[in-house]
Design a protein around this motif. Structure first.
Motif, PDB file in Angstrom:
ATOM      1  N   GLN A   6       9.395   7.002 -10.032  1.00 50.88           N
ATOM      2  CA  GLN A   6       9.182   6.826  -8.603  1.00 50.88           C
ATOM      3  C   GLN A   6       8.543   8.094  -8.059  1.00 50.88           C
ATOM      4  O   GLN A   6       8.919   9.198  -8.441  1.00 50.88           O
ATOM      5  CB  GLN A   6      10.501   6.611  -7.871  1.00 50.88           C
ATOM      6  N   ARG A   8       6.790   9.855  -4.268  1.00 45.22           N
ATOM      7  CA  ARG A   8       6.616   9.728  -2.823  1.00 45.22           C
ATOM      8  C   ARG A   8       5.207  10.187  -2.476  1.00 45.22           C
ATOM      9  O   ARG A   8       4.761  11.233  -2.943  1.00 45.22           O
ATOM     10  CB  ARG A   8       7.620  10.597  -2.082  1.00 45.22           C
ATOM     11  N   HIS A  14      -1.263   6.186   0.282  1.00 44.77           N
ATOM     12  CA  HIS A  14      -0.874   4.870  -0.207  1.00 44.77           C
ATOM     13  C   HIS A  14      -1.921   3.828   0.191  1.00 44.77           C
ATOM     14  O   HIS A  14      -2.287   2.961  -0.610  1.00 44.77           O
ATOM     15  CB  HIS A  14       0.509   4.486   0.325  1.00 44.77           C
TER      16      HIS A  14
END
Length: 96
Positions: A6, A8, A14
């Motif tokens: 994972q 961020r 994004h």
């Protein structure tokens, strides 16, 4: 065994990744997986390890073998008995 990662990232980054995926016709997972695998394939640190990193047997652990004492000096994680040196006895192992 599949491992999950994972990360961020900012919303703007994004959005750019989603646009890139749409233009390439792939999923975000496929894109990131390809980026990571390409990075690892071109990494000088892993290239010195040889082909066994890419194609060999994989374990969730490692060991350091002392040739002079003929014993395992350090054992990290899970390293199966059948993959350990034949001359190393279980009583000689030091768990790190």
């Amino acid at each position: 065994m599949v491992k999950h990662v994972q990360i961020r990232i900012d919303a703007a980054d994004h959005k750019q990744l989603r646009i890139l995926c749409a233009k390439r016709g792939c999923s975000l997972q496929e894109l990131l997986e390809n980026v990571i695998l390409d990075y690892m394939a071109n990494s000088p640190e892993l290239q010195s390890c040889g082909k066994e990193v890419e194609y060999g047997t994989h374990y969730d652990g490692a060991l350091v073998y002392d040739k002079k004492r003929r014993s395992i000096a350090r054992l990290y994680g899970s390293f199966p008995e059948y993959a350990r040196p034949v001359c190393a006895q279980p009583s000689q192992m030091i768990q790190a």
